[in-house]
Design an enzyme around this catalytic site. Structure first.
Site, short mmCIF file in Angstrom:
data_model
loop_
_atom_site.label_atom_id
_atom_site.label_comp_id
_atom_site.label_asym_id
_atom_site.label_seq_id
_atom_site.Cartn_x
_atom_site.Cartn_y
_atom_site.Cartn_z
N GLY A 199 155.06 52.13 0.75
CA GLY A 199 155.74 52.39 -0.52
C GLY A 199 154.97 53.26 -1.50
O GLY A 199 155.17 53.14 -2.72
N ASN B 270 166.57 61.64 1.31
CA ASN B 270 165.48 61.17 2.17
C ASN B 270 164.29 62.12 2.01
O ASN B 270 164.46 63.31 1.75
CB ASN B 270 165.94 61.17 3.63
CG ASN B 270 164.86 60.68 4.59
OD1 ASN B 270 164.18 59.67 4.33
ND2 ASN B 270 164.66 61.40 5.69
N ARG C 130 164.80 53.34 9.57
CA ARG C 130 165.99 53.04 10.39
C ARG C 130 167.06 54.06 10.07
O ARG C 130 167.05 54.67 9.01
CB ARG C 130 166.53 51.65 10.06
CG ARG C 130 165.58 50.52 10.33
CD ARG C 130 166.33 49.21 10.32
NE ARG C 130 167.17 49.10 11.51
CZ ARG C 130 166.86 48.33 12.55
NH1 ARG C 130 165.78 47.60 12.55
NH2 ARG C 130 167.65 48.27 13.60
N HIS D 21 160.83 63.48 4.08
CA HIS D 21 160.24 63.53 5.42
C HIS D 21 158.98 64.40 5.38
O HIS D 21 158.99 65.47 4.78
CB HIS D 21 161.25 64.08 6.43
CG HIS D 21 160.68 64.09 7.82
ND1 HIS D 21 160.52 62.94 8.55
CD2 HIS D 21 160.19 65.11 8.57
CE1 HIS D 21 159.96 63.25 9.72
NE2 HIS D 21 159.76 64.55 9.75
#
Ligand code: GAR
Length: 210
Positions: A16, A111, A95, A113
């Site tokens: 996190g 998201n 997930r 990445h």
């Protein structure tokens, strides 16, 4: 976004540090949004502890409690709705996300990445790029869809790979870039400046290729 502060739901599976960067940016006034809830699929994700320390609701949703992928994703969606989340930020959530969540938040799930997508998607983007021997890698923030690390790219930051880099030293610089870029992109979203046009994400006021 209206005059009310944007409410972010953060999905995590791990330590996190990106969540922390978002929480810090919000507390320091660099991000006009609040983290409304943090959801993890893993009980021992340290990010849940970070959330609690910041007085943010921390929710563990155990996949094994649900018979189907669909029911599991409905549970995630229901928690996001319960906390009146406007935007969902995946920050190391490892997930796939189901359509139950994506349909509840059209063009509102992002998201991060740790590579320059579409190169090196998957759970080990930094290592895969390093082992391939690329000279430039980086960070991507994109709208999410039902596939891993896929969807319209909002922002990327390049990170050069030095000849004497180790996987560890490269990781440090990638994470630094992530922690800069994610709050900055969420701020653009809070300002209502990010949209999807056709297949591409567009940032108002920033010139970009067509
Ligand atoms: C981050 O590097 C993020 O980009 C990556 O997981 C890490 C989570 O770190 N995500 C992916 O690889 C998604 N495919 P954090 O828990 O310290 O924020």
């Amino acid at each position: 976004m209206a005059s009310e502060r944007m409410r972010i739901g953060v999905l995590i599976s791990g330590s996190g540090t990106n969540l922390q960067a978002i929480i810090d940016a919000s507390a320091e006034g660099r991000l006009d949004a609040d983290v409304a809830v943090v959801i993890s699929n893993l009980e021992d994700a340290y990010g849940l502890e970070r959330a609690r320390k910041a007085n943010v609701p921390a929710v563990w949703i155990d996949r094994t409690d649900y018979r189907t992928f669909r029911a599991y994703n409905e549970a995630i969606r229901d928690v996001l709705l319960e906390y009146e989340v406007d935007v969902v930020a995946m920050a190391g959530y490892m997930r796939l996300l189901g359509t139950e969540v994506l349909d509840a938040y059209p063009d509102r799930v992002v998201n991060i990445h740790p590579s320059l997508l579409p190169a090196f998607p998957g759970p080990s983007g930094i290592r895969d790029a390093f082992e391939f021997g690329v000279k430039i890698t980086g960070v991507t923030i994109h709208f999410a869809n039902e596939n891993f690390d896929d969807g319209p790219i909002i922002a990327q930051e390049a990170v050069e790979v030095a000849g004497d880099d180790t996987i560890r030293s490269l990781e440090v610089r990638i994470h630094e870039a992530e922690h800069r870029l994610y709050p900055a992109v969420l701020q653009l979203i809070a300002e209502g400046r990010v949209s999807i046009v056709g297949r591409k994400a567009r940032i108002e006021g920033v010139s970009q290729g067509r």
